[in-house]
Design a protein around this motif. Sequence first.
Motif, PDB file in Angstrom:
ATOM      1  N   SER A   9     -31.306 -19.632  -2.065  1.00 24.97           N
ATOM      2  CA  SER A   9     -29.882 -19.532  -1.760  1.00 24.97           C
ATOM      3  C   SER A   9     -29.060 -20.225  -2.838  1.00 24.97           C
ATOM      4  O   SER A   9     -29.407 -21.314  -3.296  1.00 24.97           O
ATOM      5  N   SER A  34     -25.757 -22.275  -3.855  1.00 18.39           N
ATOM      6  CA  SER A  34     -24.911 -23.231  -3.146  1.00 18.39           C
ATOM      7  C   SER A  34     -23.857 -23.773  -4.104  1.00 18.39           C
ATOM      8  O   SER A  34     -24.185 -24.288  -5.183  1.00 18.39           O
ATOM      9  N   GLN A  75     -22.565 -17.026  -2.638  1.00 14.17           N
ATOM     10  CA  GLN A  75     -23.452 -18.018  -2.035  1.00 14.17           C
ATOM     11  C   GLN A  75     -24.528 -17.345  -1.184  1.00 14.17           C
ATOM     12  O   GLN A  75     -24.488 -16.149  -0.930  1.00 14.17           O
ATOM     13  N   GLN A  99     -16.759 -18.968   2.722  1.00 13.58           N
ATOM     14  CA  GLN A  99     -18.096 -19.196   2.183  1.00 13.58           C
ATOM     15  C   GLN A  99     -19.076 -18.418   3.040  1.00 13.58           C
ATOM     16  O   GLN A  99     -18.829 -18.161   4.213  1.00 13.58           O
TER      17      GLN A  99
END
Length: 254
Positions: A147, A149, A176, A253
């Motif tokens: 992932s 970030s 993200q 996000q």
Amino acid sequence: MALSAHKLLLLLLPLLLCQSKAKGDTCSGCFTHSSAAYYPNSDKEGTETGACEYGTFGATLNGGDVSAASNLYRNGVGCGACYQVRCTDAKYCSTDGVTIVITDLGASGNTDFILSQHAFARMGQNADAGASLLSLGAVGIEYRRVSCSYPNKNITFKIDQSSNLYYFAFQIWYQQGNKDITAVQLCETENFTCKLLERSHGAVWAVASPPRGPLSVRMLLSGGDDGDDTWVVPPNNIPQNWTAGDIYDSGIQV
């Protein structure tokens, strides 16, 4: 005595499963073996001319820990994807390696990654080990999708300089998570008329004769650990008086 087809399948099944799990795209969290090189003059930043079209943003993204990719570029779908990459020589290499972001298309021999010099050295256990890795030029690695970030950063839209009333294009920054953006729609906020954009090249999404007024962007996120497809609609719109070259915070996000 010859084995029956059924018994032979039972004997081979564990081997087949192990082979399947060895592939990074069939097993979440599994590493795939490959090799990596690096491109010169990138000890502090990545390239500003990557195929993803991130420009100067791509050079400094993720602290300069970026990479070109060959198969993982996937005609631009791979732009912005994050991978954990670690070299395999225990003499020099750390167990964590480095997390990189795909910003460019490229290959060198049979490598899957051409890392920035900055990222390549960071695979080492320390500065001296990193320097030793750089002297090798190319090393064996293993990698897996992870992932992305970006703390305190929302997904951001950068309007392409070529945009006008008859052609609209933008890039998506700070993607993200570990899903791919596989489709994008641009919608008028007043009458909810939407147009499906095309990935023109790299991370650039574009449409001719764009809608007018404040614009809502809808993104289809696909893949990831759950394998689901999800439409995401940010709360912030691109304003009616948008300007080519400007940057707009999506307010979300993922």
